[in-house]
Design a protein around this motif. Structure first.
Motif, PDB file in Angstrom:
ATOM      1  N   SER A 155      43.298  37.051  46.491  1.00 51.54           N
ATOM      2  CA  SER A 155      44.758  37.003  46.635  1.00 51.54           C
ATOM      3  C   SER A 155      45.314  35.658  46.176  1.00 51.54           C
ATOM      4  CB  SER A 155      45.181  37.310  48.065  1.00 51.54           C
ATOM      5  OG  SER A 155      44.583  36.403  48.963  1.00 51.54           O
ATOM      6  N   LYS A 214      47.113  40.040  36.482  1.00 50.66           N
ATOM      7  CA  LYS A 214      46.021  39.123  36.135  1.00 50.66           C
ATOM      8  C   LYS A 214      46.181  38.559  34.729  1.00 50.66           C
ATOM      9  CE  LYS A 214      41.854  40.585  37.107  1.00 50.66           C
ATOM     10  NZ  LYS A 214      40.677  41.457  37.396  1.00 50.66           N
ATOM     11  N   SER A 228      45.324  41.004  48.337  1.00 50.52           N
ATOM     12  CA  SER A 228      45.443  41.387  46.929  1.00 50.52           C
ATOM     13  C   SER A 228      46.365  42.596  46.753  1.00 50.52           C
ATOM     14  CB  SER A 228      44.063  41.704  46.344  1.00 50.52           C
ATOM     15  OG  SER A 228      43.266  40.552  46.381  1.00 50.52           O
ATOM     16  N   TYR A 254      38.559  43.920  42.434  1.00 51.43           N
ATOM     17  CA  TYR A 254      38.770  42.820  43.362  1.00 51.43           C
ATOM     18  C   TYR A 254      39.169  41.549  42.626  1.00 51.43           C
ATOM     19  CZ  TYR A 254      38.118  39.162  46.718  1.00 51.43           C
ATOM     20  OH  TYR A 254      38.338  38.069  47.507  1.00 51.43           O
ATOM     21  N   THR A 255      40.259  40.995  43.055  1.00 54.55           N
ATOM     22  CA  THR A 255      40.691  39.686  42.594  1.00 54.55           C
ATOM     23  C   THR A 255      41.202  38.955  43.828  1.00 54.55           C
ATOM     24  OG1 THR A 255      41.362  40.612  40.478  1.00 54.55           O
ATOM     25  CG2 THR A 255      42.224  38.437  41.030  1.00 54.55           C
ATOM     26  N   LEU A 262      45.886  35.944  42.535  1.00 51.08           N
ATOM     27  CA  LEU A 262      47.045  36.805  42.245  1.00 51.08           C
ATOM     28  C   LEU A 262      48.354  36.104  42.604  1.00 51.08           C
ATOM     29  CD1 LEU A 262      45.702  40.293  43.345  1.00 51.08           C
ATOM     30  CD2 LEU A 262      45.908  39.370  41.035  1.00 51.08           C
TER      31      LEU A 262
END
Length: 178
Positions: free
Chosen positions: A34, A174, A83, A31-32, A37
């Motif tokens: 959005s 990332k 994401s 999980y990052t 990103l």
């Protein structure tokens, strides 16, 4: 008092329990947000198109404007810029946007075509209007779409079916922000 039954009574209690630390740690890797990103995508585009006077937020603004338009017009119930869709868009941009872009408009044309393909491939709707994605002629837009799809078809299928490829793309995107 009701005795709790376990689905696997033969296993020791230690093995039946899920370690919350490991479980959440695994999710954090995937999980990052959005927004983070998108920031990385903006940095990528600025570096890729080094000849242009482009801020990292300018290109992301184009994407957000289209996203807002589609929300307001009822084409999508929630923001498309998740994401997963940003990682997919990055994969297209990485292979299709030329470092030799001579103008901001040329970059915008390529980016919005990639964004349209991302919507069509990963979106919830059966079809999206072309109008918010158009810069220039309609014929050139559709020719570009077909060309990009021909180039990227196998990679689009791979990222959709192989988690490892998605993870690699996510990690690569990332890393741009570091």
């Amino acid at each position: 008092m009701v005795k709790r039954r376990h689905c696997c009574p033969d296993l020791p209690a230690k093995r039946r329990l899920i370690d919350p630390a490991q479980s959440s740690q695994r999710r954090l890797v995937l999980y990052t947000p959005s927004s983070e990103l998108l920031r990385c995508l903006g940095l990528f585009l600025r570096r890729r198109c080094y000849k242009l006077d482009l801020s990292p937020t300018q290109a992301i603004g184009w994407l957000r404007n289209i996203d807002n338009y589609l929300l307001i017009m009822g084409y999508q119930p929630v923001s498309f810029l998740s994401s997963g869709s940003v990682v997919f868009l990055y994969m297209l941009c990485r292979d299709l946007i030329s470092p030799e872009a001579d103008s901001v408009e040329q970059l915008q044309v390529s980016l919005l075509t990639c964004y349209f393909i991302t919507h069509c491939y990963t979106g919830n709707e059966n079809g999206y209007p072309e109008t918010p994605f158009l810069v220039g002629s309609r014929t050139a837009f559709w020719d570009r779409c077909l060309s990009y799809i021909n180039i990227m078809s196998s990679k689009m299928m791979q990222i959709n079916s192989n988690r490892q490829i998605f993870r690699e793309m996510l990690a690569e995107l990332k890393a741009i922000g570091r």
